[in-house]
Motif scaffolding. Sequence first.
Motif, PDB file in Angstrom:
ATOM      1  N   ASN A  63     -66.853  39.887  46.349  1.00  0.00           N
ATOM      2  CA  ASN A  63     -66.441  41.189  46.874  1.00  0.00           C
ATOM      3  C   ASN A  63     -67.540  41.726  47.790  1.00  0.00           C
ATOM      4  O   ASN A  63     -68.668  41.934  47.358  1.00  0.00           O
ATOM      5  CB  ASN A  63     -66.190  42.125  45.682  1.00  0.00           C
ATOM      6  N   PHE A 104     -67.549  44.612  49.167  1.00  0.00           N
ATOM      7  CA  PHE A 104     -67.656  46.064  48.958  1.00  0.00           C
ATOM      8  C   PHE A 104     -67.660  46.318  47.456  1.00  0.00           C
ATOM      9  O   PHE A 104     -66.747  46.938  46.913  1.00  0.00           O
ATOM     10  CB  PHE A 104     -66.477  46.787  49.632  1.00  0.00           C
ATOM     11  N   PRO A 105     -68.692  45.835  46.792  1.00  0.00           N
ATOM     12  CA  PRO A 105     -68.638  45.798  45.320  1.00  0.00           C
ATOM     13  C   PRO A 105     -68.915  47.141  44.653  1.00  0.00           C
ATOM     14  O   PRO A 105     -68.723  47.261  43.443  1.00  0.00           O
ATOM     15  CB  PRO A 105     -69.727  44.788  44.967  1.00  0.00           C
ATOM     16  N   LEU A 113     -60.655  42.064  43.192  1.00  0.00           N
ATOM     17  CA  LEU A 113     -61.826  42.833  43.629  1.00  0.00           C
ATOM     18  C   LEU A 113     -62.792  43.054  42.467  1.00  0.00           C
ATOM     19  O   LEU A 113     -64.010  42.945  42.616  1.00  0.00           O
ATOM     20  CB  LEU A 113     -61.382  44.182  44.197  1.00  0.00           C
ATOM     21  N   ASN A 114     -62.242  43.364  41.307  1.00  0.00           N
ATOM     22  CA  ASN A 114     -63.103  43.701  40.177  1.00  0.00           C
ATOM     23  C   ASN A 114     -63.885  42.500  39.675  1.00  0.00           C
ATOM     24  O   ASN A 114     -65.051  42.608  39.265  1.00  0.00           O
ATOM     25  CB  ASN A 114     -62.281  44.308  39.038  1.00  0.00           C
ATOM     26  N   LEU A 115     -63.283  41.346  39.694  1.00  0.00           N
ATOM     27  CA  LEU A 115     -63.954  40.159  39.142  1.00  0.00           C
ATOM     28  C   LEU A 115     -64.649  39.321  40.219  1.00  0.00           C
ATOM     29  O   LEU A 115     -65.259  38.304  39.902  1.00  0.00           O
ATOM     30  CB  LEU A 115     -62.949  39.304  38.365  1.00  0.00           C
ATOM     31  N   ALA A 116     -64.558  39.753  41.482  1.00  0.00           N
ATOM     32  CA  ALA A 116     -65.157  38.960  42.561  1.00  0.00           C
ATOM     33  C   ALA A 116     -66.657  39.223  42.639  1.00  0.00           C
ATOM     34  O   ALA A 116     -67.181  39.726  43.622  1.00  0.00           O
ATOM     35  CB  ALA A 116     -64.475  39.275  43.892  1.00  0.00           C
ATOM     36  N   ASP A 117     -67.338  38.852  41.563  1.00  0.00           N
ATOM     37  CA  ASP A 117     -68.790  39.025  41.485  1.00  0.00           C
ATOM     38  C   ASP A 117     -69.514  37.707  41.689  1.00  0.00           C
ATOM     39  O   ASP A 117     -70.709  37.598  41.435  1.00  0.00           O
ATOM     40  CB  ASP A 117     -69.170  39.644  40.139  1.00  0.00           C
TER      41      ASP A 117
END
Lengths: 445, 445, 445
Positions: free
Chosen positions: B364, B366-367, B399-403
């Motif tokens: 992400n 835009f984390p 988006l939330n897990l795209a770390d």
Amino acid sequence: MEHVVPERLGQPPSSTGPGQEIYALAERLFPICRSITGDGVRGTLDILSEQIDLARHEVPTGTRLFDWTVPQEWNIRSASIIGPDGRKIVDFAQSNLHVVNYSIGFKGVLTLDELRPHIHTLPEQPQLIPYRTSYYAPTWGFCMAHDRLADMPDGLYQVEIDAEHRDGSLTYGEYLHRGETEREFLLSAHICHPSLANDNCSGLALLATLARILKTRKTRYSYRFLFAPGTIGALAWLSRNEDRLHLIDHGLVLSCVGDAGPPAYKRSRRGDAAIDRAMAHVLRREAGARLIDFSPYGYDERQYCSPGFNLPVGMFQRSVHGTFPQYHTSADNLDFIRPEHLEDSLRILMHVIDIVENDWTPLNLFPKGEPQLGRRGLYAALGGQKSSGISSMSLLWVLNLADGQHSLLAMAERSGLPFGELAAAARLLSDHGLLAEAAFEHRSR
Amino acid sequence: MEHVVPERLGQPPSSTGPGQEIYALAERLFPICRSITGDGVRGTLDILSEQIDLARHEVPTGTRLFDWTVPQEWNIRSASIIGPDGRKIVDFAQSNLHVVNYSIGFKGVLTLDELRPHIHTLPEQPQLIPYRTSYYAPTWGFCMAHDRLADMPDGLYQVEIDAEHRDGSLTYGEYLHRGETEREFLLSAHICHPSLANDNCSGLALLATLARILKTRKTRYSYRFLFAPGTIGALAWLSRNEDRLHLIDHGLVLSCVGDAGPPAYKRSRRGDAAIDRAMAHVLRREAGARLIDFSPYGYDERQYCSPGFNLPVGMFQRSVHGTFPQYHTSADNLDFIRPEHLEDSLRILMHVIDIVENDWTPLNLFPKGEPQLGRRGLYAALGGQKSSGISSMSLLWVLNLADGQHSLLAMAERSGLPFGELAAAARLLSDHGLLAEAAFEHRSR
Amino acid sequence: MEHVVPERLGQPPSSTGPGQEIYALAERLFPICRSITGDGVRGTLDILSEQIDLARHEVPTGTRLFDWTVPQEWNIRSASIIGPDGRKIVDFAQSNLHVVNYSIGFKGVLTLDELRPHIHTLPEQPQLIPYRTSYYAPTWGFCMAHDRLADMPDGLYQVEIDAEHRDGSLTYGEYLHRGETEREFLLSAHICHPSLANDNCSGLALLATLARILKTRKTRYSYRFLFAPGTIGALAWLSRNEDRLHLIDHGLVLSCVGDAGPPAYKRSRRGDAAIDRAMAHVLRREAGARLIDFSPYGYDERQYCSPGFNLPVGMFQRSVHGTFPQYHTSADNLDFIRPEHLEDSLRILMHVIDIVENDWTPLNLFPKGEPQLGRRGLYAALGGQKSSGISSMSLLWVLNLADGQHSLLAMAERSGLPFGELAAAARLLSDHGLLAEAAFEHRSR
């Protein structure tokens, strides 16, 4: 270490206690037309400021907040639809849900066919007014009961929305209760919904009352209370406090805490943060309570738990948002929330605060074998009785697990005993010189 | 990254589609008398070569393959038992199951008592011919229906098996579909069973058809198709490719893929390889599907998953071998397999290929908080609607897990959403500049 | 490696076997008035010494044992209550449960009201005599059936307890069966309860018999048998053997092993020690057996598993102490235990000893593919038979998992096959040169 033991813990909610106070506060907040900006938020903070010394922040229109920008401020004075017969069919003064939140201003005369695309109803709940917003797409619209729309005859309608968008600011309120350490417990409620009682007059009123209660207590943690518009308000706070986020050890978002549903907790994205474990411990003893895994939909835990922050913040509610029929309709009114449910929610919050306040990691100073409890008056003198083990179980568990690797919360998880009982046992053992503190720890492990 | 989205995915198996083609191919393979060596294997490869450009390997008799040695090649021309009345009771020409596979040649006149020890039947399934082999112990024998044996009168029987063992070679076929990388997906089916339709004309025909389909596609992985005799053929390939085994990221052994049973997957020895997780993801959505832990009995996954290799190779089948009554009998015939089941198996294989092809680990960009999806047209413009979260859930999960720590498959596992939906969401977010690829990774994590 | 395969394993308990011997021994121990010190313990050790060459230890009064001190030695000669009519109502000679264990001496004439506070009964089990102790608080008292107390008329009672506390010593017995290594298996039973058959004449008799059986065997582990008073005796042994505790690889506390309840095992504090896994493996095949998580209440596992030692010691019993109505009452008599249950408990102990004795970690010397079992006569020669896999499964599992990371016990856990079958398979494979020992290991992993 100072202990914050909630006085009412374990007592049934009373009909004249804090539940009534929270309800009365929610009642005063209910009529205000809030949105993500504007005077509704300010008026709400005015009322909350009577409870606690709120810091008020104004973030100017156009300010960049990560990927977002503070929009123009929105204020509305009135709105109505007058029918062909000259009678007022829809009036904002009767319910602020009647206007799409953040609607642009409009004035004109329209046929029913021209008007209809601007009217939102709930065909399956034909007597209720829906709640709709259009924060980031400029449009105008009304919300009304489907039954009433069905009764509207053809003809010309006089439509007026006296609302304006102008450069201004976004407003949020903040209160910090300072504890012995600067490690923080974040408590956050959205302040952007208009006349919806459970979502979220309940959360705002509960948090303000909790803040007022904590104000008089000496605590280990510092408690930060945030009353901010959903999403954009949380992002405003996050963007202004990025350098302080590492201080947050625990956090809860609150919403829908006043209805009759059983308590529910949605875990943080981490899933095993101390707040997740403490809430699980509390709710496992509550009838019907639900523990829900994190998902990236809901309230501002979405922002706090975004991958760039990943804060240990969960969400507490009663009926799960989006699943009860009153959700985001005019049926989410002051009849839907009750003092006893608000008080029950307060009790649960106090319980979880009690746990994080009193959690520590003891070290057994007599770890080889059991220390002789009888000699210290800590054990039933007459052995062999069938019941002797039961009352002593918490003492024995604490001693057995006090190897410096188990916090009291971890002991509660392993033993199945209530945290409070183990904390009391640890205090007693500590008073008798049997335990030391393993290490000073900010975080419950 | 090129996407291989199976065209028929999600559609019900047709009566005139690939299922019919696979069935027709299996039909042609069925009559051939295969064994672990010999011209039956070569004839089978001839037919498969019409589908794909097969490389054919001949491994000479006597070649050492780890602890094994390539045996003499076996070929059989005819075999029969002629009864006291001169009538042919058993004829290899009618069913190649009648002769114990790898039987030595024999010619003689025997009494029934002398003959009987050389005859194998299934007393509990008295009308079926069993399938028997004797690869490594030199003996001769016949298989027949128990009922027919019971009817055989005393007297002299003329017995002839015109078969020979001679130095020759073991044959296997191989096809490589080259993808963008040299990382491989191994697909393997045993080619050593004679006229048994499900076990394994079905697997051979399905693999050849899949290879033909993939031939026209651009893929990320390279796909290696192996048509080799059970055990000894797999060992031959392993011994000749030891230096390439590290390239295998995923693998499947196929057998019994044409019957009416629900799909079943046996995990690799590792148990949590990407292929195990991908197959679990696919099969959890299939009615009646079974996930079975690895065990060291079955087909060539025994060799691929031996401790010296421990490859990430699982096994796909429908009815579990050894558990259905037709298994290793003359009832495993062309009526036992159906085009629709073959097509369903193909669909499942294409689905799992789709997953490993399209799995990647997004980051992400835009984390901090959620990026503003509405501004990019990625979010329902009108907020507050009850259903708005549902259609956006896949975007929010990605988006939330795209770390950088979660592949799309891992996201599917955590979110409970279909892989395909998340992959589509990730593409959309990527197209809008919200995601980057965390790192180029060969292996799904 | 020498194998200790219990001869009777798997056979039904006989009516004239070791169960009878254990029962006969328990019968002799039953009448003795034991306590945590005194001649009762010595008399008990005298009887046990007939079975095995017990070392007897005397620890003087006043000796510090960690947080504890050896108390004065207690001995009792007689005790009685004579009623107003001159008849003996309570007589120690009839049951040593009648006197509170460790009671101080007393002689006097009391009214019923004066006497009553010194009398303990079980109102809910009015015909039973309770078992009570007062080791560390100096007091005197009687125990009797509640019904008899109810019948006692007002009047004067002659009360006498002819008991004395004087400086002396605490006594415990120890027996070491030396194995090939000095790594130890600790087996411990408390010797401090008076006439209670299950708790713990059963444990004492079973352990002594087990020791006698092992005496004749060659074992890998050394087996240490401990017959010590509860708590204080275990602490005495621990304090005198602190430098040897690191040698203990496995341990079991035994109590209540003679009743009709199904076998139960309480895990060690570690929860995943080899003894925990071995007992789980054994009990999972026993009807009704229970596996119980560690808790710090029970018998001397409390001391062995205190955080300063944290030894891999679990507890074996049948009916769980404290949960059966006969517990700590006169109903825990010789009718409550049966030879067949004692023999069944022995069988289970022998089974678990068999596992730890025979557990090892093999290394497959032919790890690439399967070695050719057929050539070595280890495989059904005629392939294709439906049943061929079943009898070979243990060979295949051992070969597949023999990567040096799996002990036989770990293989049993993963495969679901009995340990004994895998151990036999490993021996066979080893005999054929297919396995080596991965490393010499004391501990089962």
